[in-house]
Design an enzyme around this catalytic site. Structure first.
Site, short mmCIF file in Angstrom:
data_model
loop_
_atom_site.label_atom_id
_atom_site.label_comp_id
_atom_site.label_asym_id
_atom_site.label_seq_id
_atom_site.Cartn_x
_atom_site.Cartn_y
_atom_site.Cartn_z
N GLY A 224 0.83 -1.19 0.00
CA GLY A 224 0.00 0.00 0.00
C GLY A 224 0.87 1.25 0.00
O GLY A 224 2.07 1.19 0.28
N CYS A 225 0.25 2.38 -0.32
CA CYS A 225 1.02 3.61 -0.42
C CYS A 225 1.61 4.00 0.93
O CYS A 225 2.80 4.29 1.05
CB CYS A 225 0.18 4.73 -1.02
SG CYS A 225 -1.45 4.92 -0.29
N TYR A 226 0.78 4.00 1.97
CA TYR A 226 1.30 4.35 3.30
C TYR A 226 2.38 3.38 3.76
O TYR A 226 3.45 3.79 4.22
CB TYR A 226 0.17 4.38 4.33
CG TYR A 226 -0.74 5.58 4.30
CD1 TYR A 226 -0.24 6.88 4.39
CD2 TYR A 226 -2.12 5.43 4.21
CE1 TYR A 226 -1.09 7.99 4.40
CE2 TYR A 226 -2.97 6.54 4.22
CZ TYR A 226 -2.46 7.81 4.31
OH TYR A 226 -3.29 8.89 4.33
N THR B 232 4.40 1.68 2.06
CA THR B 232 5.65 1.92 1.33
C THR B 232 6.47 3.01 2.02
O THR B 232 7.66 2.83 2.31
CB THR B 232 5.35 2.33 -0.12
OG1 THR B 232 4.71 1.23 -0.77
CG2 THR B 232 6.62 2.69 -0.87
N GLU C 133 2.26 11.96 -0.29
CA GLU C 133 2.06 11.35 0.99
C GLU C 133 3.28 11.66 1.84
O GLU C 133 4.41 11.62 1.36
CB GLU C 133 1.96 9.84 0.79
CG GLU C 133 0.94 9.19 1.67
CD GLU C 133 0.43 7.91 1.07
OE1 GLU C 133 -0.66 7.90 0.50
OE2 GLU C 133 1.16 6.92 1.16
#
Lengths: 349, 349, 349, 349
Positions: B152-154, B156, B245
């Site tokens: 997931g982006c977070y 990562t 992010e």
């Protein structure tokens, strides 16, 4: 602008954002008449040239602070930057009551002031008389004060959330982590590259890491409330929005407290306070819920990490975080109902 | 689009944001030819109707996943939502190598999957083969995998910052506080009221409090790296920006470590890694520094609270946090230089 | 940065937005090596200090223009403001080919220059040699030029839309109304109050009414194409976005032309041009469709008012409107395929 | 909410943006008590669940329109979409005075309504009684009306600028070009992809080309004022901001008029009107100057093209363009001073 029986005010620093928001609110306040608008670098200009959105207000022309006629004024609001504020406020006639929105009279200890602001305080007598203007927490002192030092925008939000808890002994005040997000007006109207639309937009950035001047102010007040000397973590971010501030306080519980206990303490602290509200359980405060208003919305959440809780508070940095709280203090000082002129609802969307 | 000797790919979920960014990057990748674009609800339309910014690309028409001709493809990228992803991926021909950008193959434990996603996993055999695609940390496993589950982006951003520290035993992994901010594309292209411009703009809001599905993913990986079972605090916010992010990890130091020690560990971990960089001392990472690129920028700061440090990481959630890392994994899987097609510099302003 | 057989370039004005975008694109151009980065007020600093998003690039340190070693350079791109540009360009060694992104060499008539820019032109010899760098319209001249004057961002969009029509005699060039919207980077990186996030955000404002310096540039080129001397209406607005420009040209038809006829002319003009495209009938160009790319998207619409049509064009002001077109001109000047290093697709969302 | 002697109102469509802004303003109106809030799809919910920024208001619960108790109400504001509005308004008890913010009663000609809205009008009797609620232009008719049809947001701005000119015969009403920009709330609270933050942000797009339903409304009123049947050009754009509207009217002068003559006409038309103001010569109206307020700011400029002038007007689309003008009409209908409850100054920044 002449209103029968009105209280006549002056504004120092009328060309800054806090000055403008003070004028916007004061113009609709039923007991206020705006007598003086001072903004030295723009003296001689109509207000509308500096703030075109105030075109619709019949306002006095901008003057230099030293040329202002204070004789018929009753109170002065100052939106000047720190340093300049103390210089000018020290020279104001004694009959004036003063509501200062700068940082100059917030720190009770001159040594702390010197360390964080890099200069000597030149109005230490005034400093001793100054009352810290966190409206809900110092009602009586504010009512009697000649000089009220309005809290910084971040401290307003943080202290609304944490002061009752610090007093309650339910949280470990020596282990506070405060992650704080603000719109760009928190930095004032200064011409800085990082505040340009093209740079502040479509992105977010931390700033003033471990060095933000609002930290000692929070430490002072939480220290007083808890009786402990503290150092806290305060990490602010610049968010691509103009107004609004949201602070997340990560707290370690103590004395067997639960998140529910914190809710109860906060609910009790503000039950009679018109501008500070504990949100319903589970409701997540967002800056959009208070934009343009003098309200502060708080909530408490359990943390997945055992022994911890999360307290969130949100305000409009220019209103409850500055001009609105200043007017609220003015109301207290002049014996008016606290909410006079401040009941605008948030502007959304 | 035909390139001699190219590797032919297909994309599932071509009408979502991760699908679109994958196409944008793949179209400029020198070894890739786009063979199939599937987007069931838009089958029969030209891609430009769904994504007008891809008008300039000579792309195949959108098809239903079940109508796609996979025979001449070598690899498939999936930008489908979780649930749908496992259903469709389970049916793909065996000769295809798969890079999945959904959450379906990230959690190694089916029980954890069921608890957080509220459904049984229907492709548990595939799940066992899947490799967690955090490129810099699982290079060999990714190279050999048939199915790579991109983080997931977070996770990562967080794992780039914390995995080396968790391994090093310099931080207390049972007391992690992660305050995480994301642009609105993190929520995908779904039609939700809170994602409307008028509601998400000019304000910020926390969301998915203590319930975000990226938490177990981070706990799994940090748990593996540290050898401890952990629960962490993960508090995400919706920020008025499209991409980007930034995660702030508040960590308690242990074994006498200092912030400088953490810097040294991170520096060593990524010295040879082209996309992950430790910023110079004191430089504050901001999302604007990585927008549109596959880079991750990290830095470490002392905390004013003794015994603590702060680690910040930033990525573009659609690139390093999704499509870019997927392509990086593709490069590893097909024996290409890791940076192929991914060296675009950030777009600023 | 050293590439075998590369063409070595220098950049003047590397600390501005056009300079930065030129560097971003040039760094990924396969035939370019960046030899010199000049930015006088920042000389001695690493590029990453001025543009942190270029941290990931291994770039030369910033130098003063007069200290630059031009001997090994082949070409210079200038992102300096007008006035400064001509001063410095006039002093460059003769072996350098020059691509200027300022306004200094765009107006062919020195008197017009003096009237609109309020100063004498001090490099009139160079001015005579300069070629107007509207890539698609002056291919041969650009290829042979020593000095190319890249058009302004607005003229690029407007002329792409109107030059073919002006030549075709299908529109009344003496009655052109051009309503033009731009993101804030169109104003450069200057510290102006109206460019602050808090002032440019959440609102839109017209500016430079009937006095924008891009007007004479468009009048010059449309005048040349049509053989008529013209004055046009050009009304620009500042839009709360960083990049992007969209121009709407309200045109009066003549010689019995229809909107369809205009479509046919534009389609024919750009059929072989890789970066300029007529959208499908009815598709409304939007800045999001070209952001970050060198593309220009045009469309023609019938007007409800009889005898009128509407022509819309959109570009990214920093790419096709500045640095991208500059690189496209460089490609033409050095005999490279026009699209080299410029095929990035738009970044959306 | 109970106020002695107050006029009791109901709101239909309380869950939309115009409904919310009406509630925000009405709550601070000294003569209004909010009796009924209807929002059929949210019946049974507290208002704060649908609009969290109204948490601070002690409001009645949402009900279905058909379940509302209208007996004690004096007036109803409708923020429903067209179509639904006429259906529900036709069924309201006869004692209620109605201020409709939809499009259903704006077009005087049922055939025009059918052509533009694609349905028969089912309340033609009511339509005949309806008064077009452009406050400054139909004062007496509004005062006497049972049903007032508030103008669309664009028509409000355009007609404030052009009606006096159309009457004056100084402009050619058959050659009007109107380039109109709006924030995203102009499209209401509907869940559309192009209104998502990620799509509407950082870009601008034209929409409803030559087909916007506000065109016939303007044509009707300008036709009436000028005595000529007209077709006009109306070209709207979606701008990345929430609130605000700015219209630029490109007009051809006639009868020897100059831009100065137009100024004089507009100045005279609004000299006694508190909410509409001609800006000082040269001052460029911007949406930021009226945000959140009921003001309309207009200015006139010479065009560089001979025989032409430019008239610009700006309003907040949700206030003067909808809820504010509705309240202004309410004041006129109930014999209150026109400005009651509407004197909030613009919110800037």
């Amino acid at each position: 602008m002449a209103k029968a029986g009105a209280i006549r005010i002056g504004v120092l620093g009328a060309s800054g954002y806090t000055g403008a928001d003070l004028i916007r609110l004061a113009a609709c306040h039923p007991e206020i008449e705006i007598g003086v608008l001072a903004a030295s670098s723009h003296a001689g200009k109509p207000l509308a040239e500096v703030f075109p959105h105030l075109t619709f207000l019949d306002a006095p022309e901008l003057v230099k602070a030293e040329d202002a006629d204070w004789s018929s004024c009753d109170a002065v609001f100052s939106g000047l930057p720190h340093g300049t504020a103390q210089d000018l406020i020290a020279q104001l006639p004694k009959h004036l009551r003063i509501i200062d929105m700068s940082a100059d009279f917030r720190l009770r200890d001159v040594e702390t002031y010197r360390r964080w602001y890099g200069r000597e305080h030149i109005a230490q007598d005034l400093l001793k008389q100054a009352v810290y203007g966190l409206s809900e927490h110092y009602v009586e002192q504010i009512a009697d004060a000649r000089l009220v030092a309005c809290p910084g925008c971040y401290p307003t939000a943080v202290l609304m959330a944490l002061l009752p808890l610090a007093k309650s002994k339910l949280i470990e005040v020596k282990d506070l982590i405060i992650d704080a997000k603000s719109g760009t007006t928190g930095a004032g109207r200064s011409l800085k590259q990082n505040l340009l639309f093209a740079e502040a937009g479509e992105g977010l950035s931390p700033y003033s890491f471990a060095s933000h001047r609002h930290a000692p102010e929070m430490e002072q007040e939480i220290g007083l409330a808890s009786g402990e000397e503290i150092v806290l973590n305060f990490t602010p971010y610049l968010i691509p929005m103009s107004r609004g501030e949201l602070v997340t306080c990560y707290v370690r519980l103590k004395n067997g407290a639960s998140a529910g206990d914190l809710r109860a303490v906060i609910e009790a602290a503000y039950r009679e306070k018109p501008f500070v509200r504990l949100a319903a359980p589970g409701v997540l405060p967002a800056t959009q819920m208070v934009r343009g208003s003098n309200y502060c919305l708080i909530n408490v959440f359990e943390d997945r990490v055992p022994g911890r809780a999360i307290v969130i508070a949100t305000i409009d940095n220019l209103v409850k975080g500055s001009a609105g709280q200043a007017l609220q203090n003015f109301n207290l000082m002049f014996g008016l109902p606290e909410t006079t002129g401040l009941q605008q609802l948030p502007l959304f969307p």
